[in-house]
Design an enzyme around this catalytic site. Sequence first.
Site, PDB file in Angstrom:
ATOM      1  N   CYS A 114     -24.770  12.241 -56.192  1.00  0.00           N
ATOM      2  CA  CYS A 114     -24.820  12.564 -54.766  1.00  0.00           C
ATOM      3  C   CYS A 114     -23.721  11.794 -54.035  1.00  0.00           C
ATOM      4  O   CYS A 114     -23.572  10.583 -54.229  1.00  0.00           O
ATOM      5  CB  CYS A 114     -26.182  12.198 -54.201  1.00  0.00           C
ATOM      6  N   CYS A 128     -26.663   6.081 -49.823  1.00  0.00           N
ATOM      7  CA  CYS A 128     -27.939   5.443 -49.491  1.00  0.00           C
ATOM      8  C   CYS A 128     -28.136   4.236 -50.415  1.00  0.00           C
ATOM      9  O   CYS A 128     -28.167   4.377 -51.636  1.00  0.00           O
ATOM     10  CB  CYS A 128     -29.077   6.442 -49.651  1.00  0.00           C
ATOM     11  N   CYS A 162     -30.743   4.229 -53.336  1.00  0.00           N
ATOM     12  CA  CYS A 162     -30.923   5.411 -54.191  1.00  0.00           C
ATOM     13  C   CYS A 162     -30.128   5.342 -55.491  1.00  0.00           C
ATOM     14  O   CYS A 162     -28.897   5.221 -55.472  1.00  0.00           O
ATOM     15  CB  CYS A 162     -30.534   6.659 -53.417  1.00  0.00           C
ATOM     16  N   CYS A 167     -43.060  19.833 -54.349  1.00  0.00           N
ATOM     17  CA  CYS A 167     -41.851  19.451 -53.625  1.00  0.00           C
ATOM     18  C   CYS A 167     -40.663  19.459 -54.590  1.00  0.00           C
ATOM     19  O   CYS A 167     -40.784  18.950 -55.711  1.00  0.00           O
ATOM     20  CB  CYS A 167     -42.007  18.055 -53.045  1.00  0.00           C
ATOM     21  N   CYS A 179     -42.239  22.557 -50.680  1.00  0.00           N
ATOM     22  CA  CYS A 179     -41.451  21.635 -49.862  1.00  0.00           C
ATOM     23  C   CYS A 179     -40.099  21.468 -50.550  1.00  0.00           C
ATOM     24  O   CYS A 179     -40.035  21.428 -51.786  1.00  0.00           O
ATOM     25  CB  CYS A 179     -42.156  20.289 -49.748  1.00  0.00           C
ATOM     26  N   CYS A 221     -41.467  17.391 -43.187  1.00  0.00           N
ATOM     27  CA  CYS A 221     -41.932  16.205 -43.900  1.00  0.00           C
ATOM     28  C   CYS A 221     -40.887  15.133 -43.620  1.00  0.00           C
ATOM     29  O   CYS A 221     -39.710  15.297 -43.969  1.00  0.00           O
ATOM     30  CB  CYS A 221     -42.019  16.503 -45.391  1.00  0.00           C
ATOM     31  N   ARG A 238     -48.522  10.078 -46.399  1.00  0.00           N
ATOM     32  CA  ARG A 238     -48.467  10.036 -47.874  1.00  0.00           C
ATOM     33  C   ARG A 238     -47.995   8.676 -48.393  1.00  0.00           C
ATOM     34  O   ARG A 238     -46.978   8.138 -47.937  1.00  0.00           O
ATOM     35  CB  ARG A 238     -47.518  11.119 -48.402  1.00  0.00           C
TER      36      ARG A 238
HETATM   37  S1  SF4 Z   1     -31.331   9.491 -51.022  1.00  0.00           S
HETATM   38 FE1  SF4 Z   1     -30.043   9.680 -52.856  1.00  0.00          FE
HETATM   39  S2  SF4 Z   1     -30.005  11.880 -53.279  1.00  0.00           S
HETATM   40 FE2  SF4 Z   1     -30.734  11.639 -51.167  1.00  0.00          FE
HETATM   41  S3  SF4 Z   1     -28.898  11.755 -49.900  1.00  0.00           S
HETATM   42 FE3  SF4 Z   1     -29.187   9.574 -50.343  1.00  0.00          FE
HETATM   43  S4  SF4 Z   1     -27.950   9.192 -52.192  1.00  0.00           S
HETATM   44 FE4  SF4 Z   1     -28.221  11.422 -52.011  1.00  0.00          FE
END
Ligand code: SF4
Length: 341
Positions: free
Chosen positions: A56, A60, A63, A100, A131, A191, A263
């Site tokens: 991705c 984040c 993540c 989901c 979802c 959500c 949740r």
């Molecule tokens: S949480 Fe992970 S998968 Fe979702 S946008 Fe951020 S880096 Fe990408």
Amino acid sequence: MQNSTIRHDWTLAEIEAIYHQPLMHLLYQAQTIHRSQFNPNEVQAASLLSIQTGSCPEDCSYCPQSVHHQTDVEPEKMMDLDAVIAAAKKAKAMGATRFCMGSAVRKPTNRQLDAIIPMIHAVKALNLETCLTTGMLTETQAARLKVAELDYYNHNLDTSPEYYPEIITTRTYEDRLDTLATVQKAGLKVCCGGILGLGESLADRLSFLQQLTQLNPHPQSVPINQLIPTEGTPLANQEAVDPIEFVRVVATARILMPGAYIRLSGWRKVLSSETQTLCFFAGANSIFIGETLLTRKNSLPEEDQVLFNKLGLQLEMSPKYTEDVHRSIPTPITLSATTVS
Ligand code: SF4
């Protein structure tokens, strides 16, 4: 308690006063509101499948699927429809009523949506709620998902607007709010929740809850995650959240958003049975079941069963989002340590 209505204008001072009550008052109020809206002995079960994993472009900090972090997650391209159907059937057999699907992208291409829409149809044909989470959407894309009869779109705010730039730099809080507005305008249910344990302050947690209440309507589903610190991510060494602070956030969320499913999501497996029990009493009424949550381990189904048996809890057989029902809501009155009620 008198009756009140759904509110979108909670001030931070009001939210602080609710949060800081003596715990017994806070739990009592949250449980009173909870049982005015839901069966307190039922918990919704949802299942979460990563339909497209890793690489991705977003950064984040929490993540393991971000291309910016060196983790053990192996990128996988979009799953086949048949594999998704098989996973949905398995989830349904375990008691899930919502399925989901998560795809690790900044925003989907129209070709990716072409592949996802048959998945939505197939999962709905199994009589499961659907979802989807796949990043930022255009109005046209949101409208396509509505036509496909997607039930929920997941788009988390994660934390407060003030702390957000410490966690993610490749998009803004405004980007997030824009997509949420697009999703709501298309008529999809939302959500939207967040993660505790990112290094945020209590003020950030309360500001985050305030942001959720300002969505109109409130998100119908509010996942409260505890960070899963993952090696290779910038937040790998974060400490776990104090369990009572976690319970207080859940209870406050229940009081502020009476009709939402709250949740217990990421890292539920490290919450003790006692903490989970307090969370259920505080108004949490949805969990993820199944052995994995996207790319991480979840609570074991047999452990969940043992806890549910001890507590006399049952899985909810069919969803009952309560904004459609318009039940009256007891007004929360913040109580001091010495108030006799
Ligand atoms: S949480 Fe992970 S998968 Fe979702 S946008 Fe951020 S880096 Fe990408």
